[in-house]
Design an enzyme around this catalytic site. Sequence first.
Site, mmCIF file in Angstrom:
data_model
loop_
_atom_site.group_PDB
_atom_site.id
_atom_site.type_symbol
_atom_site.label_atom_id
_atom_site.label_comp_id
_atom_site.label_asym_id
_atom_site.label_seq_id
_atom_site.Cartn_x
_atom_site.Cartn_y
_atom_site.Cartn_z
ATOM 1 N N THR A 45 22.502 49.446 -10.846
ATOM 2 C CA THR A 45 21.757 48.031 -11.282
ATOM 3 C C THR A 45 22.693 46.888 -11.502
ATOM 4 O O THR A 45 22.530 46.240 -11.330
ATOM 5 C CB THR A 45 20.630 48.166 -12.390
ATOM 6 O OG1 THR A 45 19.441 48.992 -11.639
ATOM 7 C CG2 THR A 45 20.061 47.317 -13.168
ATOM 8 N N TYR A 59 13.718 45.480 -8.845
ATOM 9 C CA TYR A 59 14.116 44.717 -8.408
ATOM 10 C C TYR A 59 15.624 46.167 -6.901
ATOM 11 O O TYR A 59 15.256 46.639 -6.753
ATOM 12 C CB TYR A 59 15.323 44.636 -9.757
ATOM 13 C CG TYR A 59 15.829 45.207 -10.464
ATOM 14 C CD1 TYR A 59 15.402 45.975 -10.955
ATOM 15 C CD2 TYR A 59 17.189 46.563 -9.616
ATOM 16 C CE1 TYR A 59 16.222 47.151 -12.138
ATOM 17 C CE2 TYR A 59 17.665 46.825 -10.911
ATOM 18 C CZ TYR A 59 16.570 47.960 -11.765
ATOM 19 O OH TYR A 59 16.856 48.818 -12.218
ATOM 20 N N SER A 92 22.490 54.796 -7.443
ATOM 21 C CA SER A 92 23.025 56.380 -7.725
ATOM 22 C C SER A 92 22.389 57.233 -7.480
ATOM 23 O O SER A 92 22.874 58.516 -7.569
ATOM 24 C CB SER A 92 23.703 56.497 -8.912
ATOM 25 O OG SER A 92 22.663 56.810 -9.844
ATOM 26 N N THR A 125 22.856 53.267 -13.107
ATOM 27 C CA THR A 125 22.329 54.359 -14.614
ATOM 28 C C THR A 125 21.890 55.269 -13.985
ATOM 29 O O THR A 125 21.996 56.768 -15.114
ATOM 30 C CB THR A 125 21.629 53.497 -15.269
ATOM 31 O OG1 THR A 125 20.170 53.671 -14.320
ATOM 32 C CG2 THR A 125 22.347 52.377 -15.707
ATOM 33 N N ASP A 126 21.106 55.445 -13.351
ATOM 34 C CA ASP A 126 20.262 56.474 -12.666
ATOM 35 C C ASP A 126 21.407 58.315 -12.611
ATOM 36 O O ASP A 126 20.766 59.279 -13.050
ATOM 37 C CB ASP A 126 19.393 57.026 -11.139
ATOM 38 C CG ASP A 126 18.345 55.970 -11.355
ATOM 39 O OD1 ASP A 126 17.863 55.821 -10.922
ATOM 40 O OD2 ASP A 126 18.429 56.130 -12.955
ATOM 41 N N LYS A 198 21.181 59.873 -20.163
ATOM 42 C CA LYS A 198 20.155 58.533 -19.829
ATOM 43 C C LYS A 198 18.722 59.239 -20.643
ATOM 44 O O LYS A 198 17.937 59.861 -20.137
ATOM 45 C CB LYS A 198 20.592 58.364 -18.877
ATOM 46 C CG LYS A 198 19.281 56.579 -18.440
ATOM 47 C CD LYS A 198 18.917 56.478 -17.127
ATOM 48 C CE LYS A 198 18.296 54.803 -16.875
ATOM 49 N NZ LYS A 198 18.028 54.702 -15.463
ATOM 50 N N GLU A 319 17.003 84.394 -25.129
ATOM 51 C CA GLU A 319 15.696 84.265 -24.711
ATOM 52 C C GLU A 319 15.903 85.484 -23.200
ATOM 53 O O GLU A 319 14.876 85.926 -22.582
ATOM 54 C CB GLU A 319 14.689 83.055 -24.339
ATOM 55 C CG GLU A 319 14.827 82.421 -25.379
ATOM 56 C CD GLU A 319 14.036 82.809 -25.904
ATOM 57 O OE1 GLU A 319 13.372 82.610 -27.965
ATOM 58 O OE2 GLU A 319 12.854 83.370 -25.482
HETATM 59 N N1 DAS Z 1 18.194 52.688 -8.868
HETATM 60 C C1 DAS Z 1 19.669 53.008 -10.155
HETATM 61 C C2 DAS Z 1 21.023 53.331 -9.873
HETATM 62 O O1 DAS Z 1 21.073 52.979 -9.073
HETATM 63 C C3 DAS Z 1 18.868 51.317 -10.606
HETATM 64 C C4 DAS Z 1 19.887 51.771 -11.938
HETATM 65 O O2 DAS Z 1 19.904 51.874 -13.073
HETATM 66 O O3 DAS Z 1 21.921 51.512 -11.819
HETATM 67 O O4 DAS Z 1 21.280 54.782 -10.611
#
Ligand code: DAS
Length: 362
Positions: A45, A59, A92, A125-126, A198, A319
Site C-alpha cells: 500500500t 485501491y 504482500s 502490511t498484510d 497487524k 492442553e
Molecule cells: N494488500 C496489502 C499488502 O500489500 C496492501 C497493504 O496493506 O500494504 O499487504
Amino acid sequence: MFRPKRRLMLAAGAALFLASAGVNAQAPAVAPGLANVVILATGGTIAGTGASSTTTVGYTAATVGVQSLIKAVPELAKVANVTGEQVFQIASENMSNEHWLTLAKRVNVLLAQPNVDGIVITHGTDTLEETAYFLDLVVKSRKPVVLVGAMRPSTALSADGPINLYNSVLLAASPEAVGKGVLVAMNDQIQAAREVTKTNTSTLDSFRTPELGMLGYIQGSKPFFYRQSTRKHTVDTEFDISSVISLPMVEIVYGYANVGPVAVDAFVAAGAKGIIHAGVGDGSLAAKVVPALKAARQKGAIVVRASRVGQGILARNGEANDDELDFVAADTLNPQKARILLMLALTKTSSTREIQRMFYTY
Ligand code: DAS
C-alpha cells in the site's frame, strides 16, 4: 559509526570495488556525517494508488516505484544518504518463501558492505510481520533493518506512507537501532519483529505488540527506545540461509468448533514437513483432529501447537501431552510466525527436542 572522512574514503573504495566486481552497488550521494541507508522496495500500500484522495480501501497496491517514493519525501536527505532498489513490486499477500530468500540474501550482501549503514524495507502490511520475523532470524549483521508500510495508499488524504518512510529511514540511520534486531516502524512507534502483529484491517494504529509492548517511539525526528527483546536474533541465531535455495513446506491448520481432520490429512498428503496447529484457547486439540496429527507425526512431520488467540504463552504439556505426542509448543509465537521458525528449524534438524529449544530461544 565511522568518522566522516573515513566514511567518505570507505564509501568511494567500496563502491569502486563493488563496481569492478559488477555488483549492483549504487554508491549513495554521500553527505559527510550522514549514515548511508538503502531502501529496498517490495510493493504494498505504501506504493499504492487510489482512484481519488478519499480512496482508502479498494485501491491498487504496488504501483509506485522506489525512486518516486524517495522523491516524494525530500526530507529524507536531511537524515541519511538514501539510495533505493526495487527488489519486487507485489501486494504482500503474494509474498512467498522464494521472495523471502531473495530479499534476505540481498540484505546480507548490502549490510556486509562498509558503505551501507542500515536498510529500510518498504512492504505491504498484510504479511509485513512475517517478513520482519523471517529477517530477524536470518540477517547476519547488527546494522539496523527496519520494515515499513502504510495503511493508506500514497494518493490518499493524510497518507501515512511518507511520514512512516521518513521515520524508518531516520531509525535505520540511528546508532540507537544498532543491535536491536529487525524493527518495524509504523505510526510513530518502534516495534520488535518477533512480537509485532497487524491488529486492524484498515486503521493507522494497526501494528501493535498488544501485551509485551512496543520498543519505543519516534518523535521529533528522534528514536526513543524504552525496552528491547530478550530473545536471540540476527547475528546470534544459528540459521544461515546463504546456501538455502528452498524452505521446507510448513502449513497452518486452524482450530474452531466442529473442526475435523481433513486439512491436516490434506497437508500431510501434499508433503508438508511441518504442521502448525492454530488451536482454540491454549492450543487445545479437538478429539477429531488428534488421530490425524498423530499420523502426521508418525510420517515424520513436525507438529507445533500454537494458538489462534494471539496473546499468552502456549504451555508445553498444558492442553495436550506434548511429551507423549512428541509435539512442540509454540511459546508466544502466533501461528504465522511459528511457521517461519519451524521452516528455519527444519533446515537444521528434525529433532523435536532441538526444535523445542529453538522455540524457547528465538
Ligand atoms: N494488500 C496489502 C499488502 O500489500 C496492501 C497493504 O496493506 O500494504 O499487504
